[in-house]
Design a protein around this motif. Structure first.
Motif, PDB file in Angstrom:
ATOM      1  N   VAL A 199     -10.930  11.459   6.372  1.00  0.00           N
ATOM      2  CA  VAL A 199     -11.673  10.324   5.797  1.00  0.00           C
ATOM      3  C   VAL A 199     -13.087  10.268   6.375  1.00  0.00           C
ATOM      4  O   VAL A 199     -14.061  10.045   5.643  1.00  0.00           O
ATOM      5  CB  VAL A 199     -10.916   9.004   6.028  1.00  0.00           C
ATOM      6  CG1 VAL A 199     -11.771   7.796   5.699  1.00  0.00           C
ATOM      7  CG2 VAL A 199      -9.624   8.991   5.217  1.00  0.00           C
ATOM      8  N   THR A 200     -13.201  10.494   7.671  1.00  0.00           N
ATOM      9  CA  THR A 200     -14.521  10.480   8.312  1.00  0.00           C
ATOM     10  C   THR A 200     -15.416  11.566   7.726  1.00  0.00           C
ATOM     11  O   THR A 200     -16.606  11.328   7.452  1.00  0.00           O
ATOM     12  CB  THR A 200     -14.380  10.664   9.832  1.00  0.00           C
ATOM     13  OG1 THR A 200     -13.562   9.613  10.347  1.00  0.00           O
ATOM     14  CG2 THR A 200     -15.737  10.636  10.522  1.00  0.00           C
ATOM     15  N   GLY A 201     -14.853  12.747   7.506  1.00  0.00           N
ATOM     16  CA  GLY A 201     -15.627  13.835   6.900  1.00  0.00           C
ATOM     17  C   GLY A 201     -16.113  13.479   5.507  1.00  0.00           C
ATOM     18  O   GLY A 201     -17.258  13.762   5.136  1.00  0.00           O
ATOM     19  N   ARG A 202     -15.254  12.842   4.728  1.00  0.00           N
ATOM     20  CA  ARG A 202     -15.655  12.449   3.371  1.00  0.00           C
ATOM     21  C   ARG A 202     -16.710  11.352   3.396  1.00  0.00           C
ATOM     22  O   ARG A 202     -17.666  11.383   2.608  1.00  0.00           O
ATOM     23  CB  ARG A 202     -14.445  11.980   2.575  1.00  0.00           C
ATOM     24  CG  ARG A 202     -13.534  13.118   2.190  1.00  0.00           C
ATOM     25  CD  ARG A 202     -12.394  12.659   1.342  1.00  0.00           C
ATOM     26  NE  ARG A 202     -11.526  13.766   1.010  1.00  0.00           N
ATOM     27  CZ  ARG A 202     -10.437  13.655   0.293  1.00  0.00           C
ATOM     28  NH1 ARG A 202     -10.074  12.483  -0.181  1.00  0.00           N
ATOM     29  NH2 ARG A 202      -9.704  14.710   0.026  1.00  0.00           N
ATOM     30  N   LEU A 203     -16.539  10.384   4.297  1.00  0.00           N
ATOM     31  CA  LEU A 203     -17.548   9.317   4.402  1.00  0.00           C
ATOM     32  C   LEU A 203     -18.897   9.872   4.841  1.00  0.00           C
ATOM     33  O   LEU A 203     -19.949   9.456   4.329  1.00  0.00           O
ATOM     34  CB  LEU A 203     -17.078   8.231   5.372  1.00  0.00           C
ATOM     35  CG  LEU A 203     -15.939   7.346   4.894  1.00  0.00           C
ATOM     36  CD1 LEU A 203     -15.481   6.411   6.014  1.00  0.00           C
ATOM     37  CD2 LEU A 203     -16.354   6.548   3.665  1.00  0.00           C
ATOM     38  N   TYR A 204     -18.868  10.806   5.771  1.00  0.00           N
ATOM     39  CA  TYR A 204     -20.095  11.446   6.222  1.00  0.00           C
ATOM     40  C   TYR A 204     -20.808  12.120   5.050  1.00  0.00           C
ATOM     41  O   TYR A 204     -22.025  11.970   4.870  1.00  0.00           O
ATOM     42  CB  TYR A 204     -19.792  12.457   7.330  1.00  0.00           C
ATOM     43  CG  TYR A 204     -21.002  13.247   7.764  1.00  0.00           C
ATOM     44  CD1 TYR A 204     -21.900  12.705   8.667  1.00  0.00           C
ATOM     45  CD2 TYR A 204     -21.243  14.530   7.266  1.00  0.00           C
ATOM     46  CE1 TYR A 204     -23.024  13.418   9.065  1.00  0.00           C
ATOM     47  CE2 TYR A 204     -22.354  15.250   7.655  1.00  0.00           C
ATOM     48  CZ  TYR A 204     -23.237  14.691   8.554  1.00  0.00           C
ATOM     49  OH  TYR A 204     -24.340  15.394   8.944  1.00  0.00           O
ATOM     50  N   ASP A 205     -20.025  12.848   4.245  1.00  0.00           N
ATOM     51  CA  ASP A 205     -20.619  13.523   3.090  1.00  0.00           C
ATOM     52  C   ASP A 205     -21.198  12.526   2.084  1.00  0.00           C
ATOM     53  O   ASP A 205     -22.246  12.786   1.482  1.00  0.00           O
ATOM     54  CB  ASP A 205     -19.597  14.426   2.402  1.00  0.00           C
ATOM     55  CG  ASP A 205     -19.416  15.747   3.138  1.00  0.00           C
ATOM     56  OD1 ASP A 205     -20.218  16.042   4.050  1.00  0.00           O
ATOM     57  OD2 ASP A 205     -18.467  16.485   2.796  1.00  0.00           O
TER      58      ASP A 205
ATOM     59  N   ARG B 261     -25.215  12.482   1.311  1.00  0.00           N
ATOM     60  CA  ARG B 261     -25.591  12.703  -0.082  1.00  0.00           C
ATOM     61  C   ARG B 261     -26.617  11.644  -0.535  1.00  0.00           C
ATOM     62  O   ARG B 261     -27.531  11.941  -1.300  1.00  0.00           O
ATOM     63  CB  ARG B 261     -24.362  12.660  -0.985  1.00  0.00           C
ATOM     64  CG  ARG B 261     -24.724  12.976  -2.444  1.00  0.00           C
ATOM     65  CD  ARG B 261     -23.531  12.925  -3.385  1.00  0.00           C
ATOM     66  NE  ARG B 261     -22.447  13.765  -2.921  1.00  0.00           N
ATOM     67  CZ  ARG B 261     -21.172  13.491  -3.093  1.00  0.00           C
ATOM     68  NH1 ARG B 261     -20.807  12.411  -3.738  1.00  0.00           N
ATOM     69  NH2 ARG B 261     -20.243  14.298  -2.635  1.00  0.00           N
ATOM     70  N   LEU B 262     -26.459  10.417  -0.045  1.00  0.00           N
ATOM     71  CA  LEU B 262     -27.406   9.348  -0.393  1.00  0.00           C
ATOM     72  C   LEU B 262     -28.823   9.673   0.067  1.00  0.00           C
ATOM     73  O   LEU B 262     -29.800   9.249  -0.550  1.00  0.00           O
ATOM     74  CB  LEU B 262     -26.957   8.018   0.218  1.00  0.00           C
ATOM     75  CG  LEU B 262     -25.666   7.406  -0.336  1.00  0.00           C
ATOM     76  CD1 LEU B 262     -25.271   6.178   0.479  1.00  0.00           C
ATOM     77  CD2 LEU B 262     -25.836   7.047  -1.805  1.00  0.00           C
ATOM     78  N   PHE B 263     -28.929  10.405   1.160  1.00  0.00           N
ATOM     79  CA  PHE B 263     -30.240  10.764   1.697  1.00  0.00           C
ATOM     80  C   PHE B 263     -30.694  12.163   1.263  1.00  0.00           C
ATOM     81  O   PHE B 263     -31.719  12.655   1.734  1.00  0.00           O
ATOM     82  CB  PHE B 263     -30.218  10.677   3.228  1.00  0.00           C
ATOM     83  CG  PHE B 263     -30.006   9.278   3.734  1.00  0.00           C
ATOM     84  CD1 PHE B 263     -31.023   8.336   3.686  1.00  0.00           C
ATOM     85  CD2 PHE B 263     -28.774   8.880   4.236  1.00  0.00           C
ATOM     86  CE1 PHE B 263     -30.828   7.054   4.141  1.00  0.00           C
ATOM     87  CE2 PHE B 263     -28.567   7.599   4.693  1.00  0.00           C
ATOM     88  CZ  PHE B 263     -29.595   6.672   4.649  1.00  0.00           C
ATOM     89  N   GLY B 264     -29.917  12.783   0.402  1.00  0.00           N
ATOM     90  CA  GLY B 264     -30.288  14.100  -0.106  1.00  0.00           C
ATOM     91  C   GLY B 264     -30.140  15.212   0.907  1.00  0.00           C
ATOM     92  O   GLY B 264     -30.744  16.280   0.754  1.00  0.00           O
ATOM     93  N   LEU B 265     -29.353  15.002   1.930  1.00  0.00           N
ATOM     94  CA  LEU B 265     -29.138  16.016   2.960  1.00  0.00           C
ATOM     95  C   LEU B 265     -27.964  16.913   2.564  1.00  0.00           C
ATOM     96  O   LEU B 265     -27.133  16.545   1.726  1.00  0.00           O
ATOM     97  CB  LEU B 265     -28.856  15.335   4.305  1.00  0.00           C
ATOM     98  CG  LEU B 265     -29.998  14.450   4.838  1.00  0.00           C
ATOM     99  CD1 LEU B 265     -29.542  13.671   6.050  1.00  0.00           C
ATOM    100  CD2 LEU B 265     -31.205  15.310   5.169  1.00  0.00           C
TER     101      LEU B 265
END
Length: 185
Positions: free
Chosen positions: A31-37, A41-45
Motif C-alpha cells: 500500500v505504501t508503494g502504491r501511495l508513493y507512486d 505521479r502528481l508531481f510528474g516524477l
C-alpha cells in the motif's frame, strides 16, 4: 509435562501472531508503494513501481499457517465455539461421558488430518512441487507448517481428554462458565 505443553501452545500462538504481523507488514509495504507512486505521479516524477511479488499467494500461506497454529492455544483458552446447552442440562457423570466421546472423536479426526497433511507434505517433498504463482514457493513449506499446527491441536485435544478423565471437566470449562455467567448477569 504441564509446563512443556503450555509452552508448546504459547509458542504456536506466538508464531501464528507473527504470521499475522508479517501479513500486515507485507500489505502495508504494498500500500505504501502504491501511495508513493500516486503522490510522485502528481508531481510528474518517475514512478517507483514497487510491488511485493506474489503477495496474495504468500499472504494466503501465512494466513493458513496462522489459522492452524492458533487452534491449540485457542482451544486451551476456551475460545472455540462449542454448543454447551446439552452439556449444561446433563448430570455430571453423563456430561463427563459426553466430553470424553467428543474429545475422543476430536483426537481421531485431528490425528487423521495430521496424518493426511504429513502424507501430502512428504509427497510434495518427494516430487519437489512448487506453487504456480509469480514466486515459486516449495509447497512443502506451507504444508509442513499446516501439519505442525494440526499436530499441536491433536496434542491439545489429547491433553483435554486426559484432563476430563482426571477432573471430570476440560480445563477450558472455567472460561466457558465465566462467559455464561457474564451473559446471564
Amino acid at each position: 509435562m504441564r509446563l512443556l505443553l503450555d509452552r508448546l501452545y504459547a509458542l504456536a500462538l506466538g508464531v501464528a501472531a507473527a504470521c499475522l504481523v508479517t501479513i500486515a507488514l507485507l500489505v502495508g509495504a504494498q500500500v505504501t508503494g502504491r501511495l508513493y507512486d500516486i503522490i510522485v505521479r502528481l508531481f510528474g516524477l518517475p514512478l517507483s513501481g514497487f510491488i511485493v511479488e506474489g503477495l496474495p499467494e504468500i499472504c494466503g500461506y501465512l494466513l493458513a499457517a496462522s489459522s492452524l497454529l492458533a487452534l491449540a492455544g485457542t482451544l486451551k483458552a476456551g475460545a472455540h465455539i462449542r454448543i454447551t446447552m446439552l452439556l449444561q442440562a446433563t448430570p455430571p457423570a453423563f456430561r463427563r461421558a459426553l466430553e470424553l466421546v467428543a474429545h475422543g472423536l476430536g483426537i481421531a479426526l485431528t490425528a487423521f488430518a495430521t496424518y493426511s497433511l504429513l502424507a501430502l507434505t512428504l509427497e510434495s517433498i518427494r516430487f519437489s512441487e512448487v506453487s504456480y504463482g509469480l514466486v515459486p514457493v516449495p509447497l512443502a513449506l506451507p504444508q509442513s507448517v499446516m501439519t505442525l499446527g494440526m499436530a499441536v491441536l491433536c496434542i491439545a485435544i489429547c491433553d483435554e481428554f486426559f484432563t476430563v478423565l482426571r477432573r471430570g471437566r476440560p480445563s477450558y470449562s472455567a472460561a466457558e462458565d465465566a462467559i455464561s455467567l457474564g451473559k446471564e448477569g
